[in-house]
Scaffold this motif. Structure first.
Motif, PDB file in Angstrom:
ATOM      1  N   TRP A 150      47.196 -32.450  -5.411  1.00 41.84           N
ATOM      2  CA  TRP A 150      46.573 -31.128  -5.516  1.00 41.84           C
ATOM      3  C   TRP A 150      47.519 -30.131  -4.855  1.00 41.84           C
ATOM      4  O   TRP A 150      47.636 -30.110  -3.626  1.00 41.84           O
ATOM      5  CB  TRP A 150      45.209 -31.160  -4.832  1.00 41.84           C
ATOM      6  N   ALA A 151      48.218 -29.369  -5.692  1.00 42.27           N
ATOM      7  CA  ALA A 151      49.265 -28.472  -5.185  1.00 42.27           C
ATOM      8  C   ALA A 151      48.700 -27.067  -5.034  1.00 42.27           C
ATOM      9  O   ALA A 151      48.625 -26.311  -6.003  1.00 42.27           O
ATOM     10  CB  ALA A 151      50.460 -28.490  -6.133  1.00 42.27           C
ATOM     11  N   SER A 193      54.152 -26.014  -1.011  1.00 44.70           N
ATOM     12  CA  SER A 193      54.586 -26.290   0.370  1.00 44.70           C
ATOM     13  C   SER A 193      54.989 -27.753   0.569  1.00 44.70           C
ATOM     14  O   SER A 193      54.754 -28.603  -0.294  1.00 44.70           O
ATOM     15  CB  SER A 193      53.471 -25.942   1.358  1.00 44.70           C
ATOM     16  N   VAL A 196      52.068 -30.999   0.554  1.00 43.88           N
ATOM     17  CA  VAL A 196      51.228 -31.485  -0.558  1.00 43.88           C
ATOM     18  C   VAL A 196      51.089 -33.005  -0.457  1.00 43.88           C
ATOM     19  O   VAL A 196      52.074 -33.747  -0.552  1.00 43.88           O
ATOM     20  CB  VAL A 196      51.828 -31.091  -1.927  1.00 43.88           C
ATOM     21  N   SER A 197      49.856 -33.460  -0.237  1.00 39.54           N
ATOM     22  CA  SER A 197      49.601 -34.895  -0.085  1.00 39.54           C
ATOM     23  C   SER A 197      49.947 -35.626  -1.376  1.00 39.54           C
ATOM     24  O   SER A 197      49.513 -35.208  -2.452  1.00 39.54           O
ATOM     25  CB  SER A 197      48.127 -35.136   0.254  1.00 39.54           C
ATOM     26  N   VAL A 243      48.712 -38.986   9.707  1.00 38.24           N
ATOM     27  CA  VAL A 243      48.466 -39.141   8.271  1.00 38.24           C
ATOM     28  C   VAL A 243      49.762 -39.573   7.585  1.00 38.24           C
ATOM     29  O   VAL A 243      50.075 -39.130   6.481  1.00 38.24           O
ATOM     30  CB  VAL A 243      47.872 -37.863   7.636  1.00 38.24           C
ATOM     31  N   GLU A 411      44.532 -30.274   8.180  1.00 42.01           N
ATOM     32  CA  GLU A 411      44.487 -30.703   6.777  1.00 42.01           C
ATOM     33  C   GLU A 411      43.323 -30.027   6.046  1.00 42.01           C
ATOM     34  O   GLU A 411      42.226 -29.944   6.575  1.00 42.01           O
ATOM     35  CB  GLU A 411      44.305 -32.234   6.766  1.00 42.01           C
ATOM     36  N   THR A 414      42.539 -25.088   8.436  1.00 42.87           N
ATOM     37  CA  THR A 414      42.367 -25.210   9.891  1.00 42.87           C
ATOM     38  C   THR A 414      40.904 -24.912  10.246  1.00 42.87           C
ATOM     39  O   THR A 414      40.202 -24.225   9.500  1.00 42.87           O
ATOM     40  CB  THR A 414      43.285 -24.222  10.646  1.00 42.87           C
ATOM     41  N   LEU A 420      35.994 -19.042   9.721  1.00 42.09           N
ATOM     42  CA  LEU A 420      35.984 -17.639   9.288  1.00 42.09           C
ATOM     43  C   LEU A 420      35.422 -17.515   7.873  1.00 42.09           C
ATOM     44  O   LEU A 420      34.698 -16.579   7.547  1.00 42.09           O
ATOM     45  CB  LEU A 420      37.408 -17.060   9.327  1.00 42.09           C
TER      46      LEU A 420
END
Ligand SMILES: Cc1cc2nc3c(=O)[nH]c(=O)nc-3n(C[C@H](O)[C@H](O)[C@H](O)COP(=O)(O)OP(=O)(O)OC[C@H]3O[C@@H](n4cnc5c(N)ncnc54)[C@H](O)[C@@H]3O)c2cc1C
Length: 444
Positions: A150-151, A193, A196-197, A243, A411, A414, A420
């Motif tokens: 998932w980018a 970035s 990306v997992s 991770v 992950e 934050t 927020l």
């Protein structure tokens, strides 16, 4: 004398003991065995490997993903039409499996989830052709030939990208991955970035890209992209603190063509609502995984406290340790209850079989994510303290769990940004929502 043989109710929460039927209990037992016998050992090996070793052909990462697929785990969460079980798993059962995966390994659970994301997106938003040509072979694959990611985030858009709908706002500015319209589709230019997992090894990505602007307002699209095609490049795998069992890395797109049929949510009015609901789903899912991490830490500490002798007896005889263990247990139980309730609410109210439903609650799903992640980290912290110096040793599982739990606070958003985001929903909508009472009553 009557002797009672304890049933194997390791780690069973109040909810499990109270409401699970036989089938759900059996699924929980088998998911726990997979977590214990497959995920944990692979995760420990991967954690100690270099980033390059982790993505080499003979890496345990690939064999573990293949094992999960051969056991059909990637089908468990899908509807029957998409290739899932005859009878759709209840949200409760999904929560149970997610908790076990998180208990086994946060990294491998993350890899499993990001692999499923493009498939679920195709099943909800894809054309019949995309389903036949991509989703069906992916779902039928039992060897790990397909792997999704998932980018979303970009080097200059981390938290900014989390409120995905903010990607439409003027303050977001120019994205680092842009989509330009061409004959028959779009061309992607730019990058995502380094975080990306599964980015370094994925065959396909669910991608968010900026697709033009109207004055101050930018528009985004969401598409599935084949990463095996010309023009896709990967950065080196990142060397992260935790991770580590799921490789992360940049993906570059040098004029990559995306056919119109691969665009699942085109630029336009639907995108912000879709993005919001997608984040409700990922928050609810990850909160159940975080409960698994918290429970793993609690159980490690409990086992250790029962066997470590100090001050004339096991640590568990000392009041301060007892109180800490109790507080960890209480946190895991309450986190589990909130995570499960949130997943159940999200699944019942987000688009899926009912595409017009946009009722998943941002504030509740973000609260579930914030609360369970905080619990996971606090429990990991307390567990490490109970271990003393042994917990700092690279040989101990709790040392890895602590690093993973720390990464959880960043992950998928934050804690601050998730909070927020929930606050914005509270301030804008609390007590202002209008309900169609008649429709609600018919659902009951
Ligand atoms: C293990 C892991 C897996 C990941 N997997 C993926 C993945 O699969 N796909 C993907 O695309 N990304 C992934 N990410 C990236 C992740 O989503 C981002 O790291 C996260 O959203 C935060 O962005 P950032 O790291 O750029 O921090 P920044 O956005 O630079 O934030 C830095 C600090 O500033 C604070 N901050 C930022 N903006 C504000 C603001 N407006 N107001 C107040 N405080 C602010 C943050 O809370 C934080 O403390 C992953 C990250 C990790 C750690």
């Amino acid at each position: 004398m009557v002797t009672v043989t304890p049933k194997s109710t390791w780690g069973w929460g109040l909810l499990d003991l109270a409401v699970l039927g036989d089938d759900d209990r059996a699924l929980r037992e088998s998911a726990h065995r997979v977590a214990l016998e497959v995920l944990r050992p692979a995760a420990m090996k991967l954690d100690r490997m270099t980033p390059e070793e982790r993505i080499a052909q003979d890496s345990p990462f690939f064999s573990t993903m293949a094992t999960l697929k051969s056991l059909g785990y990637h089908r468990l969460f899908l509807s029957r039409e998409a290739g899932g079980p005859e009878e759709r798993l209840s949200a409760l059962t999904q929560s149970i499996v997610l908790e076990e995966l998180g208990w086994g390994s946060l990294g491998l659970a993350t890899a499993f989830l990001v692999d499923m994301l493009p498939v679920m997106a195709i099943s909800n938003f894809g054309s019949q052709q995309l389903k036949d040509e991509l989703m069906v072979p992916w779902v039928n694959d039992e060897s790990g030939a397909y792997h999704g990611c998932w980018a979303i985030t970009e080097p200059d858009h981390g938290s900014d990208f989390l409120g995905l709908r903010d990607a439409e706002s003027p303050s977001f500015g120019r994205a680092q991955l842009v989509a330009e319209p061409v004959e028959g589709g779009w061309v992607l230019r730019g990058q995502k970035s380094a975080w990306v997992s599964s980015g370094p090894i994925a065959t396909h990505a669910a991608v968010h890209a900026q697709a033009g602007r109207d004055g101050d307002v930018f528009h985004s699209l969401f598409a599935v992209v084949d990463l095996r095609q010309r023009g896709v490049r990967r950065g080196p795998p990142a060397d992260m603190m935790g991770v580590r069992d799921d490789p992360q890395g940049e993906i570059f797109f040098d004029d990559v063509f995306v056919p119109e049929g691969n665009v699942l949510v085109p630029p336009g009015a639907l995108y912000p609502a879709f993005a919001d609901q997608l984040l409700c789903l990922t928050s609810s899912v990850l909160s159940n995984v975080a409960v698994g991490v918290a429970r793993a830490c609690f159980e490690e500490a409990l086992h250790f406290a029962r066997s470590r002798i100090q001050g004339g007896g096991p640590l568990s005889r000392h009041k301060n340790i007892q109180l800490t263990l109790y507080s960890m247990f209480e946190s895991v139980e309450t986190a589990r209850a909130y995570a499960r309730a949130t997943l159940a609410h999200t699944q019942a109210n987000m688009p899926g079989e009912n595409p017009s439903a946009l009722g998943a609650s941002p504030r509740h799903s973000r609260a579930a994510q914030v609360y369970t992640k905080r619990v996971a980290f606090d429990v990991a912290h307390d567990a490490l303290q109970i271990f003393g110096a042994q917990g700092l040793s690279r040989d101990s599982l709790i040392e890895k769990l602590f690093r993973d739990a720390r990464c959880l606070l960043i992950e998928d958003g934050t804690l601050e940004i998730l909070s927020l985001d929930a606050a914005r929903d509270l301030i804008d909508n609390y007590e202002r929502e209008t309900y169609d009472l008649e429709e609600m009553l018919t659902k009951w």
